[in-house]
Design an enzyme around this catalytic site. Structure first.
Site: not given
Length: 310
Positions: A1, A61, A91, A132, A192-194, A216-217
Protein backbone atom coordinates in the site's frame (compact mmCIF):
# COMPACT_ATOMS: atom_id res chain seq x y z
CA UNK A 1 0.00 0.00 0.00
CA UNK A 2 2.41 2.57 -1.35
CA UNK A 3 2.19 5.99 0.27
CA UNK A 4 -0.22 4.84 2.98
CA UNK A 5 0.86 1.95 5.20
CA UNK A 6 4.37 3.18 5.94
CA UNK A 7 6.38 2.55 9.10
CA UNK A 8 4.49 5.32 10.93
CA UNK A 9 1.11 3.66 10.50
CA UNK A 10 2.64 0.22 11.09
CA UNK A 11 3.86 1.44 14.47
CA UNK A 12 0.50 2.91 15.44
CA UNK A 13 -1.68 0.05 14.18
CA UNK A 14 0.43 -2.68 15.75
CA UNK A 15 0.23 -0.84 19.08
CA UNK A 16 -3.56 -1.19 18.89
CA UNK A 17 -3.03 -4.96 18.52
CA UNK A 18 -4.37 -8.10 16.88
CA UNK A 19 -1.82 -8.20 14.03
CA UNK A 20 0.41 -11.23 13.47
CA UNK A 21 2.67 -9.77 10.77
CA UNK A 22 3.09 -6.68 8.62
CA UNK A 23 4.33 -6.28 5.05
CA UNK A 24 6.22 -3.17 4.02
CA UNK A 25 5.33 -0.85 1.19
CA UNK A 26 6.82 -2.25 -2.00
CA UNK A 27 10.42 -1.34 -2.75
CA UNK A 28 10.82 -0.90 -6.49
CA UNK A 29 13.76 -2.70 -8.11
CA UNK A 30 14.53 -1.37 -11.58
CA UNK A 31 18.08 -2.21 -12.60
CA UNK A 32 20.17 -0.96 -9.69
CA UNK A 33 21.49 -2.57 -6.55
CA UNK A 34 19.84 -0.52 -3.82
CA UNK A 35 21.77 0.62 -0.78
CA UNK A 36 21.11 -0.29 2.83
CA UNK A 37 20.06 3.31 3.33
CA UNK A 38 17.19 2.88 0.85
CA UNK A 39 15.99 -0.32 2.49
CA UNK A 40 16.15 1.27 5.93
CA UNK A 41 14.19 4.28 4.74
CA UNK A 42 11.29 1.97 3.81
CA UNK A 43 11.70 -0.36 6.79
CA UNK A 44 13.25 1.40 9.79
CA UNK A 45 12.09 -1.62 11.81
CA UNK A 46 15.20 -3.41 10.48
CA UNK A 47 17.07 -1.46 13.19
CA UNK A 48 14.77 -3.10 15.72
CA UNK A 49 15.28 -6.74 14.79
CA UNK A 50 12.81 -6.53 11.92
CA UNK A 51 9.91 -5.75 14.25
CA UNK A 52 7.71 -2.77 15.00
CA UNK A 53 8.14 -1.21 18.43
CA UNK A 54 5.10 -3.24 19.49
CA UNK A 55 7.01 -6.41 18.59
CA UNK A 56 5.21 -7.37 15.36
CA UNK A 57 7.50 -8.78 12.62
CA UNK A 58 7.72 -6.92 9.31
CA UNK A 59 8.20 -8.74 5.99
CA UNK A 60 9.97 -6.70 3.31
CA UNK A 61 8.26 -6.46 -0.09
CA UNK A 62 10.12 -6.11 -3.39
CA UNK A 63 8.63 -5.26 -6.79
CA UNK A 64 10.43 -5.85 -10.07
CA UNK A 65 10.63 -8.07 -13.12
CA UNK A 66 14.33 -8.80 -13.73
CA UNK A 67 15.30 -12.06 -11.96
CA UNK A 68 18.98 -11.22 -11.59
CA UNK A 69 18.44 -7.74 -10.24
CA UNK A 70 15.67 -8.90 -7.92
CA UNK A 71 17.95 -11.64 -6.59
CA UNK A 72 20.84 -9.25 -5.91
CA UNK A 73 18.61 -6.83 -4.06
CA UNK A 74 16.88 -9.60 -2.12
CA UNK A 75 20.25 -10.89 -0.95
CA UNK A 76 21.34 -7.46 0.25
CA UNK A 77 17.99 -6.89 1.95
CA UNK A 78 18.07 -10.32 3.60
CA UNK A 79 21.37 -9.42 5.26
CA UNK A 80 19.57 -6.66 7.18
CA UNK A 81 17.35 -9.17 8.96
CA UNK A 82 13.73 -8.83 7.78
CA UNK A 83 11.16 -11.41 8.87
CA UNK A 84 10.99 -12.55 5.25
CA UNK A 85 10.89 -11.38 1.64
CA UNK A 86 7.59 -10.81 -0.14
CA UNK A 87 7.28 -10.38 -3.91
CA UNK A 88 4.62 -8.09 -5.37
CA UNK A 89 2.80 -9.41 -8.44
CA UNK A 90 -0.37 -7.45 -7.74
CA UNK A 91 0.26 -3.71 -8.00
CA UNK A 92 -2.19 -2.25 -10.57
CA UNK A 93 -0.49 1.15 -10.95
CA UNK A 94 -0.03 2.16 -14.60
CA UNK A 95 3.55 3.37 -14.10
CA UNK A 96 4.52 0.06 -12.51
CA UNK A 97 2.74 -2.08 -15.10
CA UNK A 98 4.14 -0.05 -17.99
CA UNK A 99 7.62 -1.13 -16.92
CA UNK A 100 6.64 -4.79 -16.65
CA UNK A 101 6.26 -4.97 -12.87
CA UNK A 102 3.44 -5.76 -10.47
CA UNK A 103 0.26 -7.16 -12.02
CA UNK A 104 1.74 -6.97 -15.55
CA UNK A 105 3.60 -10.21 -14.82
CA UNK A 106 0.30 -12.04 -14.30
CA UNK A 107 0.24 -12.40 -18.09
CA UNK A 108 3.56 -14.31 -17.97
CA UNK A 109 3.59 -17.21 -15.47
CA UNK A 110 7.01 -18.30 -16.71
CA UNK A 111 8.47 -14.89 -15.86
CA UNK A 112 6.93 -15.06 -12.40
CA UNK A 113 8.55 -18.46 -11.82
CA UNK A 114 11.94 -17.08 -12.89
CA UNK A 115 11.74 -14.11 -10.51
CA UNK A 116 10.61 -16.18 -7.53
CA UNK A 117 13.22 -18.88 -8.15
CA UNK A 118 16.04 -16.33 -8.47
CA UNK A 119 15.08 -14.66 -5.19
CA UNK A 120 14.65 -18.00 -3.44
CA UNK A 121 18.17 -19.07 -4.45
CA UNK A 122 19.65 -15.73 -3.41
CA UNK A 123 18.46 -15.61 0.20
CA UNK A 124 19.17 -17.94 3.14
CA UNK A 125 17.09 -21.12 3.10
CA UNK A 126 15.34 -20.46 6.45
CA UNK A 127 14.11 -17.03 5.30
CA UNK A 128 10.49 -17.15 4.09
CA UNK A 129 9.85 -15.97 0.52
CA UNK A 130 6.17 -15.23 -0.10
CA UNK A 131 4.28 -13.67 -2.99
CA UNK A 132 1.20 -11.55 -3.52
CA UNK A 133 -0.94 -11.71 -6.66
CA UNK A 134 -4.26 -10.56 -8.03
CA UNK A 135 -6.67 -12.86 -9.83
CA UNK A 136 -5.14 -11.77 -13.13
CA UNK A 137 -4.52 -8.82 -15.41
CA UNK A 138 -7.65 -8.42 -17.54
CA UNK A 139 -9.31 -11.62 -16.31
CA UNK A 140 -8.65 -14.63 -14.09
CA UNK A 141 -7.80 -17.03 -16.91
CA UNK A 142 -4.19 -17.58 -15.75
CA UNK A 143 -4.77 -17.39 -11.99
CA UNK A 144 -3.97 -21.03 -11.26
CA UNK A 145 -0.95 -21.05 -13.58
CA UNK A 146 0.45 -17.94 -11.89
CA UNK A 147 -0.05 -19.41 -8.43
CA UNK A 148 1.64 -22.63 -9.49
CA UNK A 149 4.53 -20.65 -10.96
CA UNK A 150 5.04 -18.94 -7.59
CA UNK A 151 4.96 -22.27 -5.77
CA UNK A 152 7.33 -23.91 -8.26
CA UNK A 153 9.73 -21.00 -7.89
CA UNK A 154 9.92 -21.65 -4.16
CA UNK A 155 7.35 -19.34 -2.56
CA UNK A 156 6.30 -20.55 0.87
CA UNK A 157 3.03 -18.59 1.04
CA UNK A 158 0.68 -16.84 -1.34
CA UNK A 159 -1.58 -13.84 -0.72
CA UNK A 160 -4.42 -13.43 -3.22
CA UNK A 161 -6.05 -10.04 -3.69
CA UNK A 162 -9.38 -11.20 -5.09
CA UNK A 163 -9.63 -8.73 -7.98
CA UNK A 164 -7.93 -8.39 -11.33
CA UNK A 165 -5.72 -5.50 -12.34
CA UNK A 166 -8.60 -4.26 -14.52
CA UNK A 167 -10.89 -4.27 -11.45
CA UNK A 168 -8.54 -1.92 -9.60
CA UNK A 169 -10.03 -1.30 -6.16
CA UNK A 170 -13.67 -1.26 -7.20
CA UNK A 171 -15.98 -3.43 -5.07
CA UNK A 172 -16.60 -6.26 -4.87
CA UNK A 173 -13.69 -8.58 -4.23
CA UNK A 174 -14.30 -11.98 -5.81
CA UNK A 175 -13.42 -14.18 -2.84
CA UNK A 176 -15.30 -17.09 -4.40
CA UNK A 177 -12.55 -17.42 -7.02
CA UNK A 178 -9.84 -18.13 -4.46
CA UNK A 179 -10.72 -21.83 -3.82
CA UNK A 180 -9.64 -22.74 -7.37
CA UNK A 181 -6.25 -21.20 -6.62
CA UNK A 182 -6.02 -22.98 -3.27
CA UNK A 183 -6.74 -26.28 -4.98
CA UNK A 184 -3.94 -25.69 -7.49
CA UNK A 185 -1.14 -25.29 -4.92
CA UNK A 186 0.03 -26.96 -1.72
CA UNK A 187 1.36 -23.83 0.01
CA UNK A 188 -0.75 -21.71 2.39
CA UNK A 189 -3.02 -19.16 0.71
CA UNK A 190 -4.09 -15.91 2.41
CA UNK A 191 -7.20 -14.01 1.26
CA UNK A 192 -7.13 -10.24 0.75
CA UNK A 193 -9.37 -7.51 -0.58
CA UNK A 194 -12.43 -5.52 0.58
CA UNK A 195 -12.37 -6.68 4.22
CA UNK A 196 -13.79 -3.73 6.17
CA UNK A 197 -15.58 -5.44 9.06
CA UNK A 198 -15.85 -8.66 11.07
CA UNK A 199 -18.82 -9.62 8.89
CA UNK A 200 -16.68 -9.14 5.78
CA UNK A 201 -13.91 -11.26 7.31
CA UNK A 202 -16.31 -14.12 8.09
CA UNK A 203 -17.85 -14.01 4.61
CA UNK A 204 -14.40 -13.89 3.02
CA UNK A 205 -13.33 -16.96 4.97
CA UNK A 206 -16.50 -18.80 4.03
CA UNK A 207 -16.20 -18.07 0.31
CA UNK A 208 -12.42 -18.34 -0.04
CA UNK A 209 -11.78 -21.25 2.29
CA UNK A 210 -8.85 -19.31 3.77
CA UNK A 211 -8.36 -19.08 7.52
CA UNK A 212 -5.69 -16.39 7.25
CA UNK A 213 -6.59 -12.90 6.06
CA UNK A 214 -4.54 -9.90 5.00
CA UNK A 215 -6.09 -6.58 6.00
CA UNK A 216 -5.31 -3.46 4.01
CA UNK A 217 -7.42 -0.29 3.86
CA UNK A 218 -9.95 -1.89 6.21
CA UNK A 219 -7.38 -1.91 9.01
CA UNK A 220 -6.39 1.70 8.31
CA UNK A 221 -10.04 2.79 8.42
CA UNK A 222 -10.75 0.73 11.55
CA UNK A 223 -7.58 0.20 13.59
CA UNK A 224 -9.48 -2.13 15.93
CA UNK A 225 -10.52 -4.52 13.14
CA UNK A 226 -7.83 -7.17 13.72
CA UNK A 227 -8.60 -7.22 17.44
CA UNK A 228 -12.31 -7.58 16.71
CA UNK A 229 -11.73 -10.51 14.32
CA UNK A 230 -9.46 -12.20 16.85
CA UNK A 231 -12.00 -11.74 19.64
CA UNK A 232 -14.72 -13.28 17.48
CA UNK A 233 -12.47 -16.25 16.70
CA UNK A 234 -11.91 -16.80 20.42
CA UNK A 235 -15.60 -16.53 21.22
CA UNK A 236 -15.08 -13.42 23.31
CA UNK A 237 -17.30 -10.39 23.66
CA UNK A 238 -15.58 -7.40 22.14
CA UNK A 239 -16.29 -3.71 22.22
CA UNK A 240 -15.24 -1.86 19.06
CA UNK A 241 -12.32 0.51 19.46
CA UNK A 242 -13.89 3.80 20.48
CA UNK A 243 -12.91 7.12 18.93
CA UNK A 244 -11.84 8.36 22.36
CA UNK A 245 -9.47 5.39 22.69
CA UNK A 246 -8.05 6.07 19.24
CA UNK A 247 -7.22 9.73 19.89
CA UNK A 248 -3.91 9.05 21.70
CA UNK A 249 -2.81 6.98 18.70
CA UNK A 250 -3.63 9.87 16.37
CA UNK A 251 -1.44 12.02 18.59
CA UNK A 252 1.40 9.50 18.39
CA UNK A 253 0.93 9.26 14.63
CA UNK A 254 1.35 13.02 14.26
CA UNK A 255 4.44 13.02 16.48
CA UNK A 256 6.05 10.31 14.34
CA UNK A 257 5.10 12.09 11.12
CA UNK A 258 6.72 15.30 12.35
CA UNK A 259 9.83 13.44 13.52
CA UNK A 260 10.42 11.28 10.47
CA UNK A 261 8.81 12.75 7.35
CA UNK A 262 9.67 15.79 5.26
CA UNK A 263 7.76 18.97 6.22
CA UNK A 264 5.90 19.00 2.90
CA UNK A 265 4.51 15.50 3.61
CA UNK A 266 3.28 15.96 7.15
CA UNK A 267 -0.11 17.66 6.88
CA UNK A 268 -1.11 15.47 3.94
CA UNK A 269 -0.38 12.25 5.82
CA UNK A 270 -2.65 13.22 8.73
CA UNK A 271 -5.42 14.30 6.36
CA UNK A 272 -5.03 11.03 4.43
CA UNK A 273 -5.56 8.91 7.54
CA UNK A 274 -8.45 11.01 8.85
CA UNK A 275 -10.09 10.71 5.45
CA UNK A 276 -10.06 6.91 5.69
CA UNK A 277 -11.13 6.93 9.34
CA UNK A 278 -14.34 8.69 8.25
CA UNK A 279 -15.54 5.35 6.94
CA UNK A 280 -15.63 3.88 10.44
CA UNK A 281 -15.92 6.87 12.81
CA UNK A 282 -18.51 9.68 12.49
CA UNK A 283 -16.24 11.79 14.71
CA UNK A 284 -13.51 11.58 12.07
CA UNK A 285 -15.65 13.64 9.70
CA UNK A 286 -15.51 16.68 11.98
CA UNK A 287 -11.79 16.12 12.58
CA UNK A 288 -11.13 15.89 8.84
CA UNK A 289 -13.15 19.05 8.15
CA UNK A 290 -11.15 20.95 10.75
CA UNK A 291 -7.72 19.75 9.62
CA UNK A 292 -8.41 19.92 5.89
CA UNK A 293 -7.83 23.69 5.76
CA UNK A 294 -4.69 23.63 7.95
CA UNK A 295 -1.18 23.77 6.50
CA UNK A 296 0.94 25.20 9.33
CA UNK A 297 2.56 22.42 11.36
CA UNK A 298 2.33 24.43 14.58
CA UNK A 299 -1.40 24.94 14.13
CA UNK A 300 -1.95 21.24 13.42
CA UNK A 301 0.16 20.26 16.43
CA UNK A 302 -1.93 22.49 18.70
CA UNK A 303 -5.12 20.95 17.25
CA UNK A 304 -3.80 17.40 17.78
CA UNK A 305 -2.82 18.16 21.38
CA UNK A 306 -6.24 19.61 22.10
CA UNK A 307 -8.06 16.67 20.56
CA UNK A 308 -5.81 14.01 22.13
CA UNK A 309 -6.34 15.50 25.60
CA UNK A 310 -10.13 15.38 25.38
Amino acid sequence: MEGLLDFVLRDVLTRVGGVDRCVSEFIRVSGNLLTDRVFLSYIPELKNGGRTLAGVPVRAQLLGSDPGCMAENAARLAALGPEGIDLNFGCPAKTVNRHGGGAALLREPESIAAVVAAVRRAVPAPLPVSAKMRLGYDDAGLARECAQAMEQGGATELVVHARTKADGYRPPAYWEQIPAIRAAVAIPVVANGEIWSVADALRCRSLSGCDALMLGRGMVADPGLALAIRAHDQGQAHQPLAWQALLPQIGRFWDLVCADLEPRQRAGRLKQWLNLLRRRYPEAQQAFDEVRVMTDQRVITAWVRQVADQ
